[in-house]
Design a protein around this motif. Structure first.
Motif, mmCIF file in Angstrom:
data_model
loop_
_atom_site.group_PDB
_atom_site.id
_atom_site.type_symbol
_atom_site.label_atom_id
_atom_site.label_comp_id
_atom_site.label_asym_id
_atom_site.label_seq_id
_atom_site.Cartn_x
_atom_site.Cartn_y
_atom_site.Cartn_z
ATOM 1 N N LEU A 170 -22.261 26.271 -21.501
ATOM 2 C CA LEU A 170 -21.855 25.530 -22.698
ATOM 3 C C LEU A 170 -22.301 26.236 -23.969
ATOM 4 O O LEU A 170 -21.550 26.312 -24.946
ATOM 5 C CB LEU A 170 -22.434 24.111 -22.649
ATOM 6 N N LEU A 171 -23.521 26.756 -23.949
ATOM 7 C CA LEU A 171 -24.004 27.468 -25.142
ATOM 8 C C LEU A 171 -23.205 28.744 -25.379
ATOM 9 O O LEU A 171 -22.869 29.073 -26.526
ATOM 10 C CB LEU A 171 -25.491 27.792 -24.981
ATOM 11 N N ALA A 172 -22.894 29.468 -24.279
ATOM 12 C CA ALA A 172 -22.114 30.701 -24.441
ATOM 13 C C ALA A 172 -20.720 30.380 -24.962
ATOM 14 O O ALA A 172 -20.216 31.041 -25.894
ATOM 15 C CB ALA A 172 -22.031 31.435 -23.105
ATOM 16 N N GLY A 173 -20.084 29.361 -24.367
ATOM 17 C CA GLY A 173 -18.759 28.995 -24.846
ATOM 18 C C GLY A 173 -18.789 28.494 -26.273
ATOM 19 O O GLY A 173 -17.909 28.820 -27.089
ATOM 20 N N GLY A 174 -19.812 27.680 -26.597
ATOM 21 C CA GLY A 174 -19.920 27.190 -27.972
ATOM 22 C C GLY A 174 -20.167 28.315 -28.957
ATOM 23 O O GLY A 174 -19.617 28.317 -30.063
ATOM 24 N N SER A 175 -20.995 29.272 -28.531
ATOM 25 C CA SER A 175 -21.262 30.411 -29.423
ATOM 26 C C SER A 175 -20.002 31.225 -29.670
ATOM 27 O O SER A 175 -19.714 31.651 -30.807
ATOM 28 C CB SER A 175 -22.356 31.291 -28.808
ATOM 29 N N GLY A 206 -11.365 31.451 -31.239
ATOM 30 C CA GLY A 206 -12.388 30.405 -31.282
ATOM 31 C C GLY A 206 -11.895 29.101 -30.688
ATOM 32 O O GLY A 206 -12.638 28.391 -29.987
ATOM 33 N N GLY A 207 -10.629 28.774 -30.970
ATOM 34 C CA GLY A 207 -10.074 27.549 -30.407
ATOM 35 C C GLY A 207 -9.989 27.603 -28.888
ATOM 36 O O GLY A 207 -10.287 26.628 -28.196
ATOM 37 N N VAL A 208 -9.539 28.761 -28.355
ATOM 38 C CA VAL A 208 -9.456 28.910 -26.902
ATOM 39 C C VAL A 208 -10.838 28.771 -26.274
ATOM 40 O O VAL A 208 -11.026 28.097 -25.243
ATOM 41 C CB VAL A 208 -8.812 30.262 -26.548
ATOM 42 N N THR A 235 -14.638 25.631 -23.186
ATOM 43 C CA THR A 235 -15.980 25.033 -23.069
ATOM 44 C C THR A 235 -15.897 23.532 -22.889
ATOM 45 O O THR A 235 -16.626 22.937 -22.077
ATOM 46 C CB THR A 235 -16.801 25.372 -24.323
ATOM 47 N N LEU A 236 -15.006 22.885 -23.640
ATOM 48 C CA LEU A 236 -14.841 21.437 -23.523
ATOM 49 C C LEU A 236 -14.348 21.060 -22.126
ATOM 50 O O LEU A 236 -14.830 20.090 -21.519
ATOM 51 C CB LEU A 236 -13.859 20.948 -24.581
ATOM 52 N N GLY A 237 -13.382 21.830 -21.606
ATOM 53 C CA GLY A 237 -12.888 21.558 -20.258
ATOM 54 C C GLY A 237 -13.977 21.732 -19.206
ATOM 55 O O GLY A 237 -14.095 20.928 -18.267
ATOM 56 N N ARG A 257 -22.022 19.934 -28.087
ATOM 57 C CA ARG A 257 -20.569 19.846 -28.180
ATOM 58 C C ARG A 257 -20.136 20.599 -29.428
ATOM 59 O O ARG A 257 -20.649 20.359 -30.522
ATOM 60 C CB ARG A 257 -20.109 18.391 -28.264
ATOM 61 N N VAL A 258 -19.172 21.506 -29.233
ATOM 62 C CA VAL A 258 -18.662 22.315 -30.342
ATOM 63 C C VAL A 258 -17.172 22.076 -30.440
ATOM 64 O O VAL A 258 -16.439 22.236 -29.443
ATOM 65 C CB VAL A 258 -18.964 23.814 -30.128
ATOM 66 N N ILE A 259 -16.683 21.686 -31.629
ATOM 67 C CA ILE A 259 -15.271 21.386 -31.833
ATOM 68 C C ILE A 259 -14.786 22.223 -33.020
ATOM 69 O O ILE A 259 -15.334 22.102 -34.130
ATOM 70 C CB ILE A 259 -15.048 19.895 -32.120
ATOM 71 N N PRO A 260 -13.790 23.082 -32.820
ATOM 72 C CA PRO A 260 -13.280 23.866 -33.952
ATOM 73 C C PRO A 260 -12.345 23.029 -34.832
ATOM 74 O O PRO A 260 -11.656 22.129 -34.349
ATOM 75 C CB PRO A 260 -12.521 25.004 -33.255
ATOM 76 N N LEU A 261 -12.341 23.349 -36.104
ATOM 77 C CA LEU A 261 -11.444 22.708 -37.071
ATOM 78 C C LEU A 261 -10.576 23.795 -37.677
ATOM 79 O O LEU A 261 -11.094 24.740 -38.288
ATOM 80 C CB LEU A 261 -12.252 21.985 -38.155
ATOM 81 N N VAL A 262 -9.252 23.697 -37.494
ATOM 82 C CA VAL A 262 -8.324 24.732 -37.967
ATOM 83 C C VAL A 262 -7.264 24.066 -38.827
ATOM 84 O O VAL A 262 -6.748 23.002 -38.475
ATOM 85 C CB VAL A 262 -7.666 25.465 -36.774
#
Length: 365
Positions: free
Chosen positions: A241-246, A322-324, A329-331, A347-352
């Motif tokens: 999760l940390l790697a995906g969030g990073s 970043g979105g991918v 990570t969310l999945g 939890r990391v959520i991108p805003l585009v």
């Protein structure tokens, strides 16, 4: 002087005088229009067997048992009485069975059957005192060879078990008869804790045993099984999760940086364009200039446009990357086993958006 062996047959000697079913009436009743016929001599204590209440076959077997017993053929008499009992369960037949068992030295069975005979005979209004006394004497003879235990229980319908065999259910009408010696007695009932005791019974003795059954205490629900160790899995989940969030955060941050750079280049393009138009009076077309200062100015404008487009593309793909990463990570977080409530998670959520982007992060730290 000891009574001759044939005397205990008080329960059926009176049948010899009758040869048809109408000669013997059901217990408690006399023939219509007459009284019970008196007995004389050694037959004064005779209790008549049921007549109409029994089938002809049962009565025939009963009379065969009487005849065999008069000849002291106790085994044959016993077989005839048992066969008659199978066809018609009447206490008079049971008295014959008990008498034969006494002569065959099967004392426990004799006491059990004669106890029923004496009890039922006492209820018969047509029985004489002489008949009741003779029955009690025969029963006492059998009782002298066995022990008796009077069982009481505070729960009706409980099974009484002696040496592993069920002998009846409470309340018992008669004592439990056992051979002399040690025995194990138990009382059991569904929904109650069974009770057990050991008894030592002598021949001719009588014991009393009272059993109080108790319901077993309500057992506490079984403890939940301890969850399997999750430290390693939790660390693995947290690392992913940390790697995906990073990765998602880096992509978004890069996209924001490249968006700002593209905005700066857009401003530079606008200023360069305005500068060229100001020098040439608004009639400059860089596509047709080949020499002079305007050419240099137009080349610079083209370079600024290329830089702007490059930063725009970099920003776009940074947001996409970043979105991918964020979606992946969310999945993974949704599909992975739930962690303990106290476990840390992020939890990391991108805003585009078309004009910019950002990142939102939250969780328990």
């Amino acid at each position: 002087m000891r009574r001759p062996p044939v005397a205990p047959l008080f329960c059926f000697l009176g049948l010899i005088a009758s040869t048809s079913p109408s000669a013997a009436q059901p217990q408690g009743s006399a023939p219509t229009g007459s009284s019970a016929q008196p007995k004389s001599g050694p037959r004064a204590g005779v209790q008549q067997a049921p007549g109409e209440a029994k089938s002809d076959k049962a009565r025939k077997l009963y009379l065969e048992g009487v005849a065999a017993s008069e000849k002291k053929r106790w085994a044959d008499a016993y077989a005839s009485f048992v066969a008659a009992w199978a066809l018609q369960e009447h206490y008079t037949i049971l008295g014959g069975i008990g008498t034969c068992e006494l002569r065959l030295q099967r004392y426990r069975d004799a006491a059990e059957h004669l106890a029923v005979y004496v009890r039922e005979l006492a209820k018969d209004a047509t029985a004489t005192p002489q008949e009741r006394a003779a029955a009690a004497e025969t029963y006492a003879e059998a009782r002298a060879h066995v022990g008796a235990v009077i069982v009481h229980a505070d729960v009706p319908g409980a099974e009484v078990v002696v040496d592993g065999s069920v002998v009846g259910k409470t309340p018992l009408l008669d004592p439990v008869f056992v051979e002399p010696g040690p025995h194990t007695m138990a009382v059991r009932h569904d929904g109650y804790a069974p009770q057990e005791t050991a008894v030592e019974v002598a021949a001719g003795s009588e014991l009393r045993r009272a059993f109080e059954l108790e319901r077993p205490p309500q057992s506490a629900p079984p403890p939940r099984p301890a969850p399997p160790p999750q430290d390693d899995a939790r660390r693995s989940n947290t690392g992913v999760l940390l790697a995906g969030g990073s990765a998602a955060g880096a992509g978004v941050i890069a996209g924001v940086v490249f968006t700002l750079a593209a905005s700066g280049k857009e401003s530079a393009v606008r200023r360069q364009w305005e500068s060229i138009h100001a020098v040439r009076g608004g009639n400059v077309d860089c596509m047709f200039l080949t020499t002079g200062d305007p050419v240099t100015a137009c080349q610079k404008l083209s370079s600024l446009v290329d830089d702007r487009d490059l930063f725009r593309n970099l920003a776009l793909w940074s947001f996409v990357g970043g979105g991918v990463a964020a979606l992946g990570t969310l999945g993974y977080w949704i599909a992975s086993p739930s962690s303990a409530p106290e476990a840390q998670h992020v939890r990391v959520i991108p805003l585009v958006s078309p004009v910019g982007g950002g990142i939102a992060a939250g969780g328990v730290f």
